[in-house]
Design an enzyme around this catalytic site. Structure first.
Site, short mmCIF file in Angstrom:
data_model
loop_
_atom_site.label_atom_id
_atom_site.label_comp_id
_atom_site.label_asym_id
_atom_site.label_seq_id
_atom_site.Cartn_x
_atom_site.Cartn_y
_atom_site.Cartn_z
N THR A 168 0.81 -1.22 0.00
CA THR A 168 0.00 0.00 0.00
C THR A 168 0.85 1.27 0.00
OG1 THR A 168 -0.19 0.09 2.42
CG2 THR A 168 -1.90 -1.15 1.20
N ASN A 169 2.15 1.15 0.16
CA ASN A 169 3.00 2.33 0.13
C ASN A 169 3.06 2.85 -1.31
OD1 ASN A 169 5.50 4.02 -0.01
ND2 ASN A 169 5.51 3.52 2.17
N GLN A 170 2.88 4.13 -1.48
CA GLN A 170 2.79 4.73 -2.81
C GLN A 170 4.13 5.24 -3.34
OE1 GLN A 170 -0.15 7.65 -1.69
NE2 GLN A 170 -1.80 6.40 -2.53
#
Length: 169
Positions: A33-35
């Protein structure tokens, strides 16, 4: 984790401290989920998030980008920056002094900026850039984050091409 990137890096991007997923994988920004990889890809105009990790690092090297973290060690339960306690910073001043082509240091999030600015003895002419965190815990819209991250695009260098005309791999 150790810094990654070329010896002739022009841009250093500093996170705070790798989260549990990144530490387990021994890869920067490994949590799905880290962008980070989407934001950096948008800033450089090159899709990075769908590439295998090693190919991502090669693309960063071709663009003269290095990655590291401001914290060498700390106590932290979980992965949130707000839980970091007793942080010992990395030797950022030594890194900057030994990488004379660096033109900018970008901090991925408030914690990275707060700790990094204290630990970094920035030389004249080195631009320090605060970016919104790439973490999903910072719930700003992606487009808003990407607009801020666009500031580093000009420091990313043009991807170097080999004599064959392909990106250096």
């Amino acid at each position: 984790m150790a810094p990654v990137g070329p010896a002739d890096a022009r841009l250093l991007i500093l996170g705070s401290l790798p989260g549990e997923a990144s530490l387990a994988a021994q890869r920067y920004y490994a949590h799905p989920t880290n962008q980070f990889w989407r934001l950096l890809g948008a800033a450089t105009g090159e899709e990075l998030s769908d590439l295998p990790y090693d190919a991502r690092l090669k693309r960063l090297a071709a663009r003269e980008i290095a990655l590291w973290d401001v914290v060498a060690e700390a106590r932290r339960q979980g992965s949130l920056d707000g839980a970091i306690r007793a942080a010992t910073p990395n030797e950022l001043a030594n890194y900057v002094a030994s990488h004379r082509r660096l033109r900018a240091v970008a901090f991925n999030g408030r914690t990275a900026a707060a700790i990094g600015r204290r630990a970094l003895n920035a030389r004249p002419g080195l631009l320090l850039i605060d970016l919104p965190s790439s973490s999903a815990a910072l719930t700003r819209p992606f487009a808003e984050k990407a607009a801020a991250w666009a500031a580093i695009g000009g420091f990313a260098g043009v991807a170097r091409r080999s004599e064959k005309g392909t990106l250096d791999e």
